[in-house]
Design a protein around this motif. Structure first.
Motif, mmCIF file in Angstrom:
data_model
loop_
_atom_site.group_PDB
_atom_site.id
_atom_site.type_symbol
_atom_site.label_atom_id
_atom_site.label_comp_id
_atom_site.label_asym_id
_atom_site.label_seq_id
_atom_site.Cartn_x
_atom_site.Cartn_y
_atom_site.Cartn_z
ATOM 1 N N ASP A 78 34.029 61.352 115.981
ATOM 2 C CA ASP A 78 33.740 61.853 117.324
ATOM 3 C C ASP A 78 32.740 63.011 117.278
ATOM 4 O O ASP A 78 33.013 64.059 116.702
ATOM 5 C CB ASP A 78 35.060 62.305 117.972
ATOM 6 C CG ASP A 78 34.855 62.770 119.400
ATOM 7 O OD1 ASP A 78 34.497 61.935 120.242
ATOM 8 O OD2 ASP A 78 34.999 63.978 119.671
ATOM 9 N N ASP A 79 31.565 62.809 117.891
ATOM 10 C CA ASP A 79 30.503 63.816 117.861
ATOM 11 C C ASP A 79 30.953 65.150 118.436
ATOM 12 O O ASP A 79 30.649 66.213 117.894
ATOM 13 C CB ASP A 79 29.285 63.332 118.674
ATOM 14 C CG ASP A 79 28.533 62.200 117.989
ATOM 15 O OD1 ASP A 79 28.938 61.808 116.877
ATOM 16 O OD2 ASP A 79 27.545 61.718 118.579
ATOM 17 N N ALA A 80 31.647 65.103 119.565
ATOM 18 C CA ALA A 80 32.047 66.340 120.238
ATOM 19 C C ALA A 80 33.013 67.139 119.358
ATOM 20 O O ALA A 80 32.895 68.362 119.245
ATOM 21 C CB ALA A 80 32.691 66.023 121.590
ATOM 22 N N THR A 81 33.955 66.425 118.731
ATOM 23 C CA THR A 81 34.900 67.101 117.831
ATOM 24 C C THR A 81 34.159 67.744 116.668
ATOM 25 O O THR A 81 34.398 68.907 116.329
ATOM 26 C CB THR A 81 35.936 66.081 117.302
ATOM 27 O OG1 THR A 81 36.654 65.560 118.410
ATOM 28 C CG2 THR A 81 36.910 66.731 116.322
ATOM 29 N N PHE A 83 31.079 68.726 116.508
ATOM 30 C CA PHE A 83 30.312 69.870 117.004
ATOM 31 C C PHE A 83 31.224 71.080 117.171
ATOM 32 O O PHE A 83 30.914 72.186 116.728
ATOM 33 C CB PHE A 83 29.649 69.510 118.339
ATOM 34 C CG PHE A 83 28.992 70.663 119.031
ATOM 35 C CD1 PHE A 83 27.866 71.272 118.486
ATOM 36 C CD2 PHE A 83 29.499 71.153 120.224
ATOM 37 C CE1 PHE A 83 27.260 72.340 119.130
ATOM 38 C CE2 PHE A 83 28.902 72.213 120.874
ATOM 39 C CZ PHE A 83 27.776 72.811 120.323
ATOM 40 N N MET A 84 32.380 70.853 117.778
ATOM 41 C CA MET A 84 33.296 71.975 118.023
ATOM 42 C C MET A 84 33.828 72.548 116.705
ATOM 43 O O MET A 84 33.913 73.769 116.548
ATOM 44 C CB MET A 84 34.443 71.523 118.930
ATOM 45 C CG MET A 84 35.329 72.669 119.364
ATOM 46 S SD MET A 84 36.278 72.212 120.820
ATOM 47 C CE MET A 84 37.483 73.543 120.819
ATOM 48 N N GLU A 87 31.116 74.681 115.315
ATOM 49 C CA GLU A 87 30.952 75.950 116.029
ATOM 50 C C GLU A 87 32.081 76.930 115.701
ATOM 51 O O GLU A 87 31.853 78.131 115.587
ATOM 52 C CB GLU A 87 30.870 75.707 117.549
ATOM 53 C CG GLU A 87 29.580 74.987 117.986
ATOM 54 C CD GLU A 87 28.332 75.842 117.856
ATOM 55 O OE1 GLU A 87 28.168 76.522 116.827
ATOM 56 O OE2 GLU A 87 27.508 75.824 118.795
ATOM 57 N N VAL A 88 33.298 76.404 115.562
ATOM 58 C CA VAL A 88 34.427 77.275 115.185
ATOM 59 C C VAL A 88 34.171 77.831 113.776
ATOM 60 O O VAL A 88 34.325 79.030 113.526
ATOM 61 C CB VAL A 88 35.775 76.508 115.232
ATOM 62 C CG1 VAL A 88 36.899 77.337 114.616
ATOM 63 C CG2 VAL A 88 36.137 76.145 116.680
ATOM 64 N N GLU A 104 25.181 60.090 117.800
ATOM 65 C CA GLU A 104 24.237 60.064 118.913
ATOM 66 C C GLU A 104 22.970 60.827 118.489
ATOM 67 O O GLU A 104 22.982 62.066 118.443
ATOM 68 C CB GLU A 104 24.888 60.713 120.142
ATOM 69 C CG GLU A 104 23.963 60.945 121.313
ATOM 70 C CD GLU A 104 23.211 59.702 121.725
ATOM 71 O OE1 GLU A 104 23.837 58.785 122.246
ATOM 72 O OE2 GLU A 104 21.985 59.641 121.498
ATOM 73 N N GLU A 106 20.367 61.700 119.935
ATOM 74 C CA GLU A 106 19.844 62.673 120.901
ATOM 75 C C GLU A 106 20.375 64.084 120.663
ATOM 76 O O GLU A 106 19.832 65.060 121.177
ATOM 77 C CB GLU A 106 20.229 62.259 122.327
ATOM 78 C CG GLU A 106 19.514 61.029 122.834
ATOM 79 C CD GLU A 106 20.001 60.633 124.230
ATOM 80 O OE1 GLU A 106 20.682 61.441 124.878
ATOM 81 O OE2 GLU A 106 19.701 59.506 124.648
ATOM 82 N N LEU A 107 21.483 64.181 119.920
ATOM 83 C CA LEU A 107 22.098 65.499 119.727
ATOM 84 C C LEU A 107 21.509 66.272 118.552
ATOM 85 O O LEU A 107 21.826 67.437 118.351
ATOM 86 C CB LEU A 107 23.611 65.339 119.519
ATOM 87 C CG LEU A 107 24.413 64.806 120.714
ATOM 88 C CD1 LEU A 107 25.856 64.552 120.304
ATOM 89 C CD2 LEU A 107 24.369 65.790 121.884
ATOM 90 N N MET A 110 19.691 69.785 119.090
ATOM 91 C CA MET A 110 20.585 70.860 119.522
ATOM 92 C C MET A 110 21.432 71.384 118.370
ATOM 93 O O MET A 110 21.710 72.573 118.277
ATOM 94 C CB MET A 110 21.475 70.378 120.662
ATOM 95 C CG MET A 110 22.149 71.537 121.347
ATOM 96 S SD MET A 110 23.311 71.009 122.591
ATOM 97 C CE MET A 110 24.680 70.529 121.576
#
Lengths: 140, 216
Positions: A78-81, A83-84, A87-88, A104, A106-107, A110
Protein backbone atom coordinates in the motif's frame (compact mmCIF):
# COMPACT_ATOMS: atom_id res chain seq x y z
CA UNK A 1 29.80 -3.40 6.72
CA UNK A 2 26.75 -4.76 8.49
CA UNK A 3 23.85 -2.32 8.42
CA UNK A 4 20.92 -2.01 10.79
CA UNK A 5 17.85 -2.42 8.57
CA UNK A 6 14.15 -2.28 9.38
CA UNK A 7 11.87 -3.82 6.75
CA UNK A 8 8.20 -2.81 7.09
CA UNK A 9 5.83 -5.26 5.41
CA UNK A 10 6.42 -9.01 5.33
CA UNK A 11 4.61 -9.78 2.08
CA UNK A 12 6.39 -11.46 -0.78
CA UNK A 13 8.68 -8.50 -1.38
CA UNK A 14 9.38 -7.72 2.28
CA UNK A 15 9.99 -11.34 3.26
CA UNK A 16 12.37 -11.83 0.34
CA UNK A 17 14.27 -8.61 1.09
CA UNK A 18 14.53 -9.42 4.80
CA UNK A 19 15.74 -12.94 4.06
CA UNK A 20 18.37 -11.83 1.52
CA UNK A 21 19.64 -8.91 3.62
CA UNK A 22 19.77 -11.11 6.73
CA UNK A 23 21.77 -13.75 4.89
CA UNK A 24 24.17 -11.04 3.71
CA UNK A 25 24.99 -10.44 7.34
CA UNK A 26 22.96 -7.28 7.97
CA UNK A 27 21.11 -6.81 11.25
CA UNK A 28 17.49 -7.04 10.05
CA UNK A 29 14.19 -6.48 11.85
CA UNK A 30 10.98 -7.10 9.90
CA UNK A 31 7.62 -5.56 10.89
CA UNK A 32 4.10 -6.66 9.92
CA UNK A 33 0.71 -6.37 11.64
CA UNK A 34 -0.30 -9.87 10.50
CA UNK A 35 1.45 -12.55 12.61
CA UNK A 36 0.87 -15.09 9.81
CA UNK A 37 2.88 -12.96 7.37
CA UNK A 38 6.12 -14.11 9.02
CA UNK A 39 5.43 -17.65 7.75
CA UNK A 40 6.92 -16.37 4.49
CA UNK A 41 10.34 -16.16 6.15
CA UNK A 42 12.46 -19.30 6.16
CA UNK A 43 12.93 -21.04 9.53
CA UNK A 44 16.62 -20.07 9.45
CA UNK A 45 15.82 -16.32 9.08
CA UNK A 46 18.64 -14.70 11.06
CA UNK A 47 16.81 -11.44 12.00
CA UNK A 48 14.20 -10.20 14.43
CA UNK A 49 10.42 -9.81 13.92
CA UNK A 50 8.02 -7.24 15.43
CA UNK A 51 4.26 -7.66 15.17
CA UNK A 52 2.43 -4.35 14.72
CA UNK A 53 1.59 -1.65 12.19
CA UNK A 54 4.61 0.21 10.87
CA UNK A 55 2.82 3.58 10.91
CA UNK A 56 2.80 3.42 14.71
CA UNK A 57 5.63 5.25 16.43
CA UNK A 58 5.86 2.71 19.29
CA UNK A 59 6.05 -0.23 16.87
CA UNK A 60 8.89 1.39 14.92
CA UNK A 61 10.58 2.14 18.25
CA UNK A 62 10.37 -1.55 19.19
CA UNK A 63 11.93 -2.37 15.82
CA UNK A 64 14.92 -0.17 16.72
CA UNK A 65 14.11 2.98 14.73
CA UNK A 66 15.70 5.19 17.39
CA UNK A 67 19.11 3.53 17.05
CA UNK A 68 21.81 5.41 15.18
CA UNK A 69 22.48 4.65 11.51
CA UNK A 70 19.32 2.74 10.81
CA UNK A 71 18.06 2.16 7.28
CA UNK A 72 14.31 1.69 6.81
CA UNK A 73 12.55 0.03 3.89
CA UNK A 74 8.77 0.49 3.72
CA UNK A 75 7.63 -2.17 1.27
CA UNK A 76 4.00 -3.05 2.04
CA UNK A 77 1.67 -3.32 -0.95
CA UNK A 78 0.00 0.00 0.00
CA UNK A 79 1.57 3.27 -1.21
CA UNK A 80 -0.12 5.43 1.40
CA UNK A 81 1.02 3.17 4.25
CA UNK A 82 4.60 3.14 2.92
CA UNK A 83 4.58 6.94 2.65
CA UNK A 84 3.29 7.35 6.19
CA UNK A 85 5.83 4.85 7.58
CA UNK A 86 8.56 6.79 5.77
CA UNK A 87 7.37 10.13 7.16
CA UNK A 88 7.15 8.77 10.71
CA UNK A 89 10.67 7.33 10.36
CA UNK A 90 11.99 10.61 9.02
CA UNK A 91 10.20 13.17 11.17
CA UNK A 92 9.77 11.33 14.47
CA UNK A 93 12.99 9.28 14.46
CA UNK A 94 15.27 11.31 12.19
CA UNK A 95 16.14 8.32 9.99
CA UNK A 96 17.90 9.50 6.83
CA UNK A 97 18.07 6.42 4.61
CA UNK A 98 14.48 5.50 3.86
CA UNK A 99 13.31 3.44 0.89
CA UNK A 100 9.59 3.66 0.10
CA UNK A 101 7.96 1.22 -2.30
CA UNK A 102 5.41 2.84 -4.61
CA UNK A 103 3.15 1.22 -7.16
CA UNK A 104 1.85 4.56 -8.47
CA UNK A 105 4.59 6.20 -10.60
CA UNK A 106 2.91 9.64 -10.26
CA UNK A 107 4.02 9.73 -6.62
CA UNK A 108 7.75 9.49 -7.34
CA UNK A 109 8.58 13.21 -7.51
CA UNK A 110 6.76 13.97 -4.27
CA UNK A 111 8.60 11.19 -2.43
CA UNK A 112 11.94 12.60 -3.62
CA UNK A 113 10.90 16.10 -2.46
CA UNK A 114 10.03 14.64 0.94
CA UNK A 115 13.55 13.24 1.26
CA UNK A 116 12.44 9.63 0.80
CA UNK A 117 13.94 7.24 -1.76
CA UNK A 118 11.10 5.92 -3.91
CA UNK A 119 11.29 2.31 -5.03
CA UNK A 120 9.11 2.83 -8.09
CA UNK A 121 8.17 -0.74 -8.93
CA UNK A 122 6.45 -0.21 -12.34
CA UNK A 123 9.33 2.02 -13.50
CA UNK A 124 11.94 -0.52 -12.38
CA UNK A 125 10.17 -3.32 -14.20
CA UNK A 126 9.80 -1.16 -17.31
CA UNK A 127 13.50 -0.28 -17.25
CA UNK A 128 14.39 -3.94 -16.90
CA UNK A 129 12.17 -4.91 -19.81
CA UNK A 130 13.67 -2.12 -21.92
CA UNK A 131 17.14 -3.52 -21.26
CA UNK A 132 15.89 -6.97 -22.20
CA UNK A 133 14.32 -5.84 -25.47
CA UNK A 134 17.35 -3.63 -26.28
CA UNK A 135 19.72 -6.54 -25.94
CA UNK A 136 17.54 -8.90 -27.96
CA UNK A 137 17.19 -6.15 -30.59
CA UNK A 138 20.97 -6.08 -30.87
CA UNK A 139 20.97 -9.83 -31.22
CA UNK A 140 22.95 -10.26 -27.99
CA UNK B 1 -12.42 19.79 -2.35
CA UNK B 2 -13.38 16.78 -0.31
CA UNK B 3 -11.82 13.34 -0.80
CA UNK B 4 -13.93 10.47 0.51
CA UNK B 5 -17.67 10.28 -0.09
CA UNK B 6 -18.63 8.19 2.93
CA UNK B 7 -20.86 9.44 5.71
CA UNK B 8 -18.52 12.19 6.86
CA UNK B 9 -17.64 13.36 3.34
CA UNK B 10 -21.27 13.37 2.23
CA UNK B 11 -22.62 15.40 5.14
CA UNK B 12 -19.68 17.78 5.04
CA UNK B 13 -20.29 18.36 1.31
CA UNK B 14 -23.97 19.11 1.86
CA UNK B 15 -23.26 21.57 4.63
CA UNK B 16 -20.57 23.38 2.66
CA UNK B 17 -22.82 23.48 -0.43
CA UNK B 18 -25.63 24.97 1.64
CA UNK B 19 -23.22 27.58 2.92
CA UNK B 20 -22.66 28.58 -0.73
CA UNK B 21 -19.23 27.05 -1.23
CA UNK B 22 -18.23 25.41 -4.49
CA UNK B 23 -17.67 21.79 -3.51
CA UNK B 24 -16.18 18.81 -5.31
CA UNK B 25 -16.29 15.42 -3.61
CA UNK B 26 -14.15 12.56 -4.94
CA UNK B 27 -15.14 8.97 -4.19
CA UNK B 28 -13.29 5.82 -5.20
CA UNK B 29 -16.07 3.28 -4.72
CA UNK B 30 -18.39 3.19 -7.79
CA UNK B 31 -21.10 1.70 -5.55
CA UNK B 32 -21.35 4.94 -3.59
CA UNK B 33 -21.50 7.18 -6.66
CA UNK B 34 -25.20 6.87 -7.47
CA UNK B 35 -26.31 8.17 -4.08
CA UNK B 36 -23.67 10.92 -4.13
CA UNK B 37 -24.67 12.06 -7.62
CA UNK B 38 -28.34 12.05 -6.68
CA UNK B 39 -27.78 14.23 -3.63
CA UNK B 40 -24.89 16.41 -4.72
CA UNK B 41 -25.28 16.54 -8.51
CA UNK B 42 -22.21 17.44 -10.51
CA UNK B 43 -20.18 18.03 -7.37
CA UNK B 44 -19.67 14.28 -7.08
CA UNK B 45 -16.75 12.84 -8.98
CA UNK B 46 -15.59 9.25 -9.30
CA UNK B 47 -11.89 8.48 -8.92
CA UNK B 48 -9.02 7.53 -6.65
CA UNK B 49 -8.22 10.74 -4.78
CA UNK B 50 -4.82 9.38 -3.74
CA UNK B 51 -3.64 9.72 -7.37
CA UNK B 52 -2.17 13.11 -8.24
CA UNK B 53 -3.64 13.11 -11.77
CA UNK B 54 -7.14 12.50 -10.39
CA UNK B 55 -6.81 15.39 -7.94
CA UNK B 56 -5.51 17.64 -10.70
CA UNK B 57 -8.40 16.78 -13.05
CA UNK B 58 -10.81 17.50 -10.21
CA UNK B 59 -9.38 21.02 -9.96
CA UNK B 60 -7.12 20.62 -6.95
CA UNK B 61 -4.88 23.52 -8.06
CA UNK B 62 -7.76 25.96 -7.68
CA UNK B 63 -9.00 24.57 -4.36
CA UNK B 64 -8.84 26.82 -1.29
CA UNK B 65 -9.13 23.85 1.05
CA UNK B 66 -8.64 20.12 0.55
CA UNK B 67 -10.26 17.90 3.15
CA UNK B 68 -9.32 14.19 3.24
CA UNK B 69 -11.94 12.20 5.12
CA UNK B 70 -11.48 8.58 4.07
CA UNK B 71 -11.45 5.88 6.74
CA UNK B 72 -7.71 5.32 6.26
CA UNK B 73 -5.31 7.68 8.03
CA UNK B 74 -2.37 6.86 5.77
CA UNK B 75 -4.48 7.70 2.69
CA UNK B 76 -5.66 10.94 4.31
CA UNK B 77 -2.07 11.94 5.08
CA UNK B 78 -0.93 11.11 1.53
CA UNK B 79 -3.78 13.13 -0.02
CA UNK B 80 -3.03 16.16 2.18
CA UNK B 81 0.63 16.04 1.22
CA UNK B 82 -0.10 15.68 -2.51
CA UNK B 83 -2.44 18.67 -2.29
CA UNK B 84 0.01 20.81 -0.33
CA UNK B 85 3.30 19.87 -1.98
CA UNK B 86 2.31 19.13 -5.59
CA UNK B 87 -0.58 21.55 -6.06
CA UNK B 88 0.22 24.29 -3.58
CA UNK B 89 -3.07 24.06 -1.69
CA UNK B 90 -2.83 26.46 1.25
CA UNK B 91 -5.08 24.65 3.69
CA UNK B 92 -5.32 20.89 4.08
CA UNK B 93 -7.45 19.15 6.67
CA UNK B 94 -7.27 15.42 7.27
CA UNK B 95 -9.55 13.23 9.31
CA UNK B 96 -7.74 11.28 11.99
CA UNK B 97 -9.31 7.89 12.57
CA UNK B 98 -6.76 6.98 15.21
CA UNK B 99 -5.66 9.66 17.72
CA UNK B 100 -2.30 7.82 17.87
CA UNK B 101 -1.44 9.33 14.50
CA UNK B 102 -1.88 12.93 15.66
CA UNK B 103 1.85 13.56 16.12
CA UNK B 104 2.94 12.73 12.58
CA UNK B 105 0.06 14.74 11.07
CA UNK B 106 1.12 17.75 13.14
CA UNK B 107 4.79 17.24 12.23
CA UNK B 108 3.87 17.45 8.53
CA UNK B 109 1.82 20.60 9.01
CA UNK B 110 -1.52 19.02 8.18
CA UNK B 111 -3.73 21.68 9.65
CA UNK B 112 -6.95 21.35 11.60
CA UNK B 113 -6.85 17.58 11.90
CA UNK B 114 -10.24 16.29 12.87
CA UNK B 115 -10.78 13.23 14.92
CA UNK B 116 -14.28 12.00 15.60
CA UNK B 117 -13.02 9.08 17.65
CA UNK B 118 -11.18 11.44 20.00
CA UNK B 119 -14.40 13.36 20.54
CA UNK B 120 -16.33 10.17 21.21
CA UNK B 121 -13.65 9.11 23.68
CA UNK B 122 -13.93 12.54 25.27
CA UNK B 123 -17.70 12.17 25.55
CA UNK B 124 -17.37 8.77 27.18
CA UNK B 125 -14.83 10.28 29.58
CA UNK B 126 -17.38 12.89 30.61
CA UNK B 127 -19.96 10.16 31.15
CA UNK B 128 -22.39 11.53 28.62
CA UNK B 129 -24.54 8.81 27.13
CA UNK B 130 -23.86 8.47 23.42
CA UNK B 131 -26.32 5.75 22.56
CA UNK B 132 -28.49 7.66 20.13
CA UNK B 133 -26.04 10.41 19.42
CA UNK B 134 -22.86 10.01 17.40
CA UNK B 135 -20.24 12.54 16.50
CA UNK B 136 -19.52 12.39 12.79
CA UNK B 137 -16.91 15.08 12.51
CA UNK B 138 -15.42 17.86 14.56
CA UNK B 139 -13.65 21.07 13.60
CA UNK B 140 -11.43 23.52 15.44
CA UNK B 141 -10.10 20.85 17.79
CA UNK B 142 -13.56 19.73 18.76
CA UNK B 143 -15.28 23.08 19.35
CA UNK B 144 -17.72 22.50 16.50
CA UNK B 145 -19.09 19.09 15.68
CA UNK B 146 -21.46 17.45 13.25
CA UNK B 147 -23.60 14.94 15.05
CA UNK B 148 -26.09 12.31 14.06
CA UNK B 149 -29.12 11.57 16.25
CA UNK B 150 -31.34 8.51 15.77
CA UNK B 151 -34.81 9.42 16.92
CA UNK B 152 -36.51 6.82 19.15
CA UNK B 153 -40.33 6.77 19.38
CA UNK B 154 -39.97 7.97 22.96
CA UNK B 155 -38.24 11.21 21.94
CA UNK B 156 -40.23 14.31 22.95
CA UNK B 157 -39.84 15.80 19.44
CA UNK B 158 -41.22 12.75 17.59
CA UNK B 159 -44.41 13.72 15.76
CA UNK B 160 -43.77 17.46 16.12
CA UNK B 161 -43.10 19.94 13.34
CA UNK B 162 -39.83 21.87 13.53
CA UNK B 163 -41.53 25.21 14.10
CA UNK B 164 -42.91 23.79 17.36
CA UNK B 165 -39.56 22.54 18.58
CA UNK B 166 -37.20 24.77 20.47
CA UNK B 167 -33.61 24.08 19.45
CA UNK B 168 -30.92 25.54 21.67
CA UNK B 169 -28.95 28.49 20.34
CA UNK B 170 -25.73 27.34 18.71
CA UNK B 171 -27.28 24.22 17.18
CA UNK B 172 -28.30 23.99 13.53
CA UNK B 173 -30.35 21.15 12.09
CA UNK B 174 -28.78 20.43 8.70
CA UNK B 175 -30.84 17.57 7.36
CA UNK B 176 -33.34 14.90 8.28
CA UNK B 177 -32.90 11.40 6.90
CA UNK B 178 -36.27 9.72 6.57
CA UNK B 179 -35.79 6.21 5.21
CA UNK B 180 -33.89 6.77 1.96
CA UNK B 181 -35.04 10.37 1.65
CA UNK B 182 -32.87 13.30 2.61
CA UNK B 183 -35.07 16.19 3.71
CA UNK B 184 -33.84 19.76 3.86
CA UNK B 185 -35.63 20.93 6.95
CA UNK B 186 -38.17 23.75 6.97
CA UNK B 187 -40.54 24.86 9.74
CA UNK B 188 -43.18 22.51 8.33
CA UNK B 189 -40.98 19.40 8.48
CA UNK B 190 -42.43 16.88 10.91
CA UNK B 191 -39.99 14.64 12.76
CA UNK B 192 -40.94 10.99 13.03
CA UNK B 193 -39.64 8.06 15.04
CA UNK B 194 -36.65 6.35 13.34
CA UNK B 195 -35.71 9.54 11.53
CA UNK B 196 -32.04 10.38 11.65
CA UNK B 197 -31.13 13.98 12.34
CA UNK B 198 -27.87 15.56 11.24
CA UNK B 199 -26.98 18.68 13.20
CA UNK B 200 -24.11 21.11 13.43
CA UNK B 201 -23.45 22.37 16.93
CA UNK B 202 -20.82 23.76 19.24
CA UNK B 203 -19.32 21.46 21.81
CA UNK B 204 -20.95 23.49 24.57
CA UNK B 205 -24.42 23.13 23.03
CA UNK B 206 -24.30 19.39 22.54
CA UNK B 207 -25.81 18.43 25.91
CA UNK B 208 -28.62 21.01 25.52
CA UNK B 209 -29.37 19.74 22.01
CA UNK B 210 -29.51 16.22 23.34
CA UNK B 211 -31.97 17.22 26.05
CA UNK B 212 -34.13 19.14 23.57
CA UNK B 213 -34.31 16.27 21.09
CA UNK B 214 -34.09 13.13 23.18
CA UNK B 215 -35.32 14.42 26.55
CA UNK B 216 -32.42 12.78 28.36
Amino acid sequence: MALRIIVVGCGRMGAHLAQVLGEQGHQVCVVDDDPNAFDRLRPDFPGRIVIGTGIDEDVLGDAGAAEADTTLLAVTSDDATNFMVGEVARHLFGIRRIGVRINEPELEAMMVDAGLHPINVPALVARHINKLTDSTGKGA
Amino acid sequence: MIVGGGKVGFHLSRILQQQGHEVTVIEKDPGKMEALERELGEAAMHGDGARPSVLETAGCRRADVVVAVTGDDAVNLLISQIAAKMFGVQRTIARLNSPRNRRIFAALGVEGTVSSTAIIADLIGREVATRELHTLLSFKSGEITIIEIDLPASAPVAGKSLRDIHFPEGALLVSVLHGDDVILPTGATVLEADDRLIALCSHATEAALRTAVLGT
